[in-house]
Design an enzyme around this catalytic site. Structure first.
Site, short mmCIF file in Angstrom:
data_model
loop_
_atom_site.label_atom_id
_atom_site.label_comp_id
_atom_site.label_asym_id
_atom_site.label_seq_id
_atom_site.Cartn_x
_atom_site.Cartn_y
_atom_site.Cartn_z
N ASP A 71 0.87 -1.17 0.00
CA ASP A 71 0.00 0.00 0.00
C ASP A 71 0.90 1.22 0.00
O ASP A 71 1.87 1.30 0.77
CB ASP A 71 -0.95 0.03 1.19
N LYS A 170 14.70 4.44 -10.91
CA LYS A 170 13.59 4.71 -9.99
C LYS A 170 13.69 3.75 -8.80
O LYS A 170 13.60 4.18 -7.64
CB LYS A 170 12.24 4.57 -10.70
P1 ITT Z 1 -3.54 -2.28 -5.32
O1 ITT Z 1 -4.31 -1.71 -4.14
O2 ITT Z 1 -4.32 -3.28 -6.12
O3 ITT Z 1 -2.18 -2.76 -4.93
P2 ITT Z 1 -3.54 0.49 -6.18
O4 ITT Z 1 -2.96 1.21 -7.37
O5 ITT Z 1 -5.00 0.73 -5.88
O6 ITT Z 1 -3.26 -1.07 -6.37
P3 ITT Z 1 -2.81 1.71 -3.65
O7 ITT Z 1 -4.17 1.59 -3.06
O8 ITT Z 1 -1.62 1.36 -2.79
O9 ITT Z 1 -2.65 0.81 -4.95
O10 ITT Z 1 -2.65 3.18 -4.21
C1 ITT Z 1 -1.42 3.63 -4.55
C2 ITT Z 1 -1.56 4.84 -5.47
O11 ITT Z 1 -0.52 5.76 -5.12
C3 ITT Z 1 -1.30 4.43 -6.90
O12 ITT Z 1 -2.49 4.11 -7.60
C4 ITT Z 1 -0.59 5.66 -7.46
O13 ITT Z 1 -1.54 6.62 -7.86
C5 ITT Z 1 0.16 6.19 -6.26
N1 ITT Z 1 1.53 5.63 -6.24
C6 ITT Z 1 2.03 4.66 -5.40
N2 ITT Z 1 3.30 4.38 -5.71
C7 ITT Z 1 3.62 5.15 -6.76
C8 ITT Z 1 4.77 5.29 -7.55
O14 ITT Z 1 5.84 4.54 -7.35
N3 ITT Z 1 4.74 6.19 -8.53
C9 ITT Z 1 3.66 6.95 -8.77
N4 ITT Z 1 2.50 6.85 -8.10
C10 ITT Z 1 2.48 5.96 -7.10
#
Ligand code: ITT
Length: 198
Positions: A71, A170
């Site tokens: 997360d 990255k």
């Molecule tokens: P899962 O819950 O299925 O793992 P998700 O994309 O919904 O996928 P999250 O709830 O953890 O995941 O939300 C993380 C969000 O934060 C993600 O959708 C991106 O918008 C942002 N994010 C996280 N890590 C990032 C990264 O390395 N680079 C850019 N944006 C990122």
């Protein structure tokens, strides 16, 4: 011996970055669809750790394999830490950068600090371990670069956006990279202890 792990995510980019770092261990990281698991639990937690735990737990109930869940999100100081745990839901998909830039249009250079946070939970029937990583930078004024995902095109780190970096670059400085390197060490240690016990 751990040789296969399910990653409890529907985000292909997270999966790719994770495989990249864990691949030297010879551990196969499979997706939910590879495992034939279809779950998308409500992320009702107030912290990254709570939400990662919710995701890992939901999948562990459906498998005997070890599970990892990530997360993560972006915390912007001038926005009181938002979007934070709501990073995936605050703006429509693929419009997160445009939405964030609009919300920050009146915030001047020098007041645009932000950080990415990532919490990865490893869970099996006997263990639950939490790994975390942070990447500090700032939010630019326009989108730059084609790589990465999510907020990468607006997140500036030492003069470039994360979307202007190769995946290896990255990973070497990112929140996820930091958490994954600790997970890597944990898995390496576990497998060498189990080998020694044989
Ligand atoms: P899962 O819950 O299925 O793992 P998700 O994309 O919904 O996928 P999250 O709830 O953890 O995941 O939300 C993380 C969000 O934060 C993600 O959708 C991106 O918008 C942002 N994010 C996280 N890590 C990032 C990264 O390395 N680079 C850019 N944006 C990122």
């Amino acid at each position: 011996m751990i040789n296969k792990i399910i990653m409890a995510t529907n985000n292909k980019n997270k999966l790719r970055e994770t495989r990249d770092i864990l691949s030297p261990l010879g551990i196969e990281v499979i997706s939910l669809s590879d495992a034939g698991i279809d779950v998308d639990p409500d992320e009702t937690g107030e912290t990254f750790e709570e939400n990662a735990t919710i995701k890992a737990q939901a999948v562990l109930e459906l498998t005997d394999l070890p599970v990892i869940a990530d997360d993560s999100g972006l915390c912007v100081e001038a926005l009181g830490g938002r979007p934070g745990v709501h990073s995936a839901r605050t703006y429509p998909e693929h419009e997160e950068c445009a939405g964030l830039l609009e919300d920050m249009k009146d915030i001047p250079e020098g007041s645009r600090s932000a950080y990415f946070q990532c919490v990865i939970v490893y869970m099996d029937k006997n263990a639950c371990i939490v790994f975390s990583g942070k990447c500090e930078g700032s939010i630019g004024f326009e989108q730059k670069g084609e790589n990465g995902f999510g907020y990468d095109p607006v997140f500036m780190y030492e003069g470039r956006t994360l979307a202007e970096m190769s995946e290896d670059e990255k990973n070497s400085i990112s929140h996820r990279g930091a958490a994954l390197r600790d997970l890597y060490e944990y898995l390496k240690e576990r497998n060498s202890e189990e080998n020694a016990d044989k």
